[in-house]
Design an enzyme around this catalytic site. Sequence first.
Site: not given
Length: 525
Positions: A490, A204, A350, A381, A264-265, A210
């Site tokens: 950050k 965005k 978030e 498990h 974003g999400r 990253e």
Amino acid sequence: MTPSLSRSPAWHKLLAHRDDLGGKTARELWRADPARGSKLTVGCASLALDFSKQPATEETLALLCALARERGLVESIEALFSGAIVNTTEKRPALHMALRGDEHTRAGGHDVMPEIQRGRERLRMFSQGVREGHWKGATGQAIRHVVGLGIGGSSLGPKLAAKALHAMADGPEAHFIENLDSAEFEDTVARLDPAATLFVIASKTFTTEETLANAASARAWIERSLGAGAVERHFVAATAAPGRATAWGLPACNVFAFPEWVGGRFSLWSEVGLPVAIAVGMAAFDRLLAGAHAVDLEFRSRPLEKNAPALLALLSVWNRNALGCASHVVLPYAARLSGLPPYVQALEMESNGKRVDRDGAALDFSTAPAVLGSEGTPGQHAFHQWLHQGTDPVSADFIVVATPMGSDADRHARLVAHAAAQSEALMNGVETPEPWRSCPGGRSSTTIVMPALDPHHLGSLLALYEHKVFAEGALWGINSFDQWGVELGKKIAGSILPAARGEGTAPDAATAHLLGVIHKLAQSS
Ligand code: F6P
């Protein structure tokens, strides 16, 4: 300012009701009312939500709906859909619903629908061009691999959808690279042919470390084997900052821009969904949008008592604030839905991992639980032991797909049996003479049933979770659309990078010590 729950008359009624229930479990409530199954099962588009394993009655739901009315949930839903500035700190509406519908919605004084339709048309043309081999790589080869480069909201949704719909994917194969660790990039491209690979840089802001690091590695990988001129045949971008994408070196026609009001999400439905559209085709992507739109229509129009996302949020408040569940698990019984727990985790944590209300006033009650989970049955498990015999209360969502996803119908019946058995065991528990075998039961769970794992129902499931999280945020009085908490780390990472590279010392003593330990081990290995 959001009124404290402690000053809410509706909340006090709920607490009195909780005390009247006297800790009755869903098992006891089932004994008292064998008809509660149908009373506590609600439809949502074509999904079904079974709330009957919640320690709640019809009266609980009625009192929760009264709380929702007192806290203005109905008005908040309308504000969301009508383009009000619900993201107050960033002064934006959140109109991701407009991406999957056709209603004319206004933002910033203008109708957003023409822009959305133009964007959808570009997505259609481009994804079709890639799928049919008209869009070719620099050497003239058709594209066989599409690689999404993004992180967080710019990757979790497309990655989840691409895996969930893998069975029907008949286009280039979708891959996703998120991590700053270059090992992920290297492991992924080792299996790919650069001449047949298209990268979709999804960011965005187009500033995320990253994503830009992976984009730089990808560019070097392409240029090394195909030359610098190949970049424009092997890279496109999905972004709300098209100027930064062109400054990175992409021609404007390779940039798929989306509006700032797409969070974003919540961006799977936008140009960020391009790798999915390329893998499964735009017709399937349209069905994904339609499934989400069906839930939007219900969330906006249904009374709270029949409004599944609102009820899911209200029961979350019940479990979190009245029953003390600090953790919530998401358990899809479908191998192809392995991307759902991390997706819901980001959505919930978030959006609602906040400690102040919309006006910045400190909240005096708990907000988002810790969300974890994994697909069944492997999770059984790993961490189900903790669900059954751990010391802390925890709530759960089971997601069950009614029809087989693989070719073996009997194995599907066994999968369904395990999902139902887990929710039954969590509700009923067991008492044995040996204390180490006993399980207390009394764990709250909801089971969401999807008719099939297809684009339409996947769209509905994801929209259900989006609206649940929004409704929770509205009940808690928080802005679910910002994420300022992630900024501090950050900033610190940037400032200590020289020390991490071995140049100088980090200003914080504890960090300087840790970097020293890491460097020492690096030298000795
Ligand atoms: O750091 C968290 C976050 O800001 C998410 O909210 C967002 O989805 C992700 O990073 C990626 O951001 P972008 O799409 O701008 O690269």
